[in-house]
Design a protein around this motif. Structure first.
Motif, mmCIF file in Angstrom:
data_model
loop_
_atom_site.group_PDB
_atom_site.id
_atom_site.type_symbol
_atom_site.label_atom_id
_atom_site.label_comp_id
_atom_site.label_asym_id
_atom_site.label_seq_id
_atom_site.Cartn_x
_atom_site.Cartn_y
_atom_site.Cartn_z
ATOM 1 N N GLN A 144 50.340 35.782 43.012
ATOM 2 C CA GLN A 144 51.447 36.392 43.750
ATOM 3 C C GLN A 144 51.955 35.478 44.870
ATOM 4 N N GLY A 145 51.409 34.258 44.952
ATOM 5 C CA GLY A 145 51.899 33.289 45.925
ATOM 6 C C GLY A 145 51.134 33.247 47.230
ATOM 7 N N PHE A 146 50.080 34.058 47.369
ATOM 8 C CA PHE A 146 49.287 34.035 48.601
ATOM 9 C C PHE A 146 48.312 32.847 48.552
ATOM 10 N N ASN A 147 48.151 32.144 49.704
ATOM 11 C CA ASN A 147 47.220 31.010 49.705
ATOM 12 C C ASN A 147 46.167 31.093 50.811
ATOM 13 N N ALA A 204 52.601 28.278 54.092
ATOM 14 C CA ALA A 204 51.482 29.218 53.978
ATOM 15 C C ALA A 204 52.006 30.646 53.785
ATOM 16 N N LYS A 205 51.335 31.410 52.907
ATOM 17 C CA LYS A 205 51.672 32.816 52.683
ATOM 18 C C LYS A 205 50.382 33.614 52.801
ATOM 19 N N ALA A 206 50.360 34.428 53.837
ATOM 20 C CA ALA A 206 49.122 35.144 54.165
ATOM 21 C C ALA A 206 49.038 36.492 53.449
ATOM 22 N N GLN A 207 47.798 36.955 53.271
ATOM 23 C CA GLN A 207 47.550 38.251 52.626
ATOM 24 C C GLN A 207 46.398 38.953 53.334
#
Length: 196
Positions: A166-169, A144-147
């Motif tokens: 940009q890879g955020f999920n 997981a990649k948070a934003q």
């Protein structure tokens, strides 16, 4: 002395042989064996079995196919299927295995398919949960990649999503800015309010 059967011999006041109370008969004596009955007559056995099977309870379905046994004096030929080593595979949680009727040699087994076994690993199971003896270690946030995002209100509806390019999920938070509001004096002597 006439030729006759002697069933009791007494000598000097002492009984040496007494067959008078014996119960052996030819049908109770095994075939080809010889003895004397209670009258002293020689007999040859006619019985072809060596056990009393009158209390036996086996049925043909309980005797292996092709094998024979005697029950209550009758010869039975078995009909029970010989399954040998029976195996089965479980592929889904809802699967069950129906054990076939008949004889099993003890070497068969039922197991979970290798494909499903490969999935039952700690990293596929939530931490604190145990499945079939495997305790999970998955936190649920792997990969997981948070934003965090900020949005400004507008006159149209907005959908706020993470920037997947940009890879955020997923989003940790969304901050909605205050609605822009401005007051200024106007030529008519009043106040002009500008929103957004």
């Amino acid at each position: 002395m006439a030729d006759k059967n002697i069933s009791k011999v007494v000598y000097g006041g002492k009984t040496l042989i007494d067959l008078t109370a014996d119960t052996v008969t030819a049908d109770k004596l095994l075939s080809t064996y010889t003895a004397h009955d209670k009258s002293g007559a020689p007999i040859t056995g006619t019985c072809t079995f060596d056990a009393d099977t009158s209390d036996a309870t086996a049925a043909v379905a309980e005797i292996l196919a092709g094998k024979t046994a005697y029950v209550n004096g009758n010869k039975l030929i078995g009909t029970m299927k010989n399954n040998g080593a029976v195996t089965g595979t479980i592929t889904k949680k809802t699967d069950s295995y129906n054990i076939p009727i008949g004889y099993h040699d003890g070497s068969g087994k039922v197991d979970i398919s290798s494909t499903e076994q490969a999935k039952i690993i700690a990293t596929n199971i939530r931490a604190g949960v145990s499945i079939l003896g495997v305790t999970g270690t998955m936190s649920g946030t792997e990969g997981a990649k948070a934003q965090a995002k900020t949005a400004t209100p507008s006159t149209t509806q907005q959908t706020i999503l993470p920037d997947s390019v940009q890879g955020f999920n997923y989003l940790t938070q969304v901050t909605i800015e205050a609605i822009p509001y401005n007051e200024s004096d106007n030529a008519a002597g009043g106040t002009t309010v500008t929103i957004a």
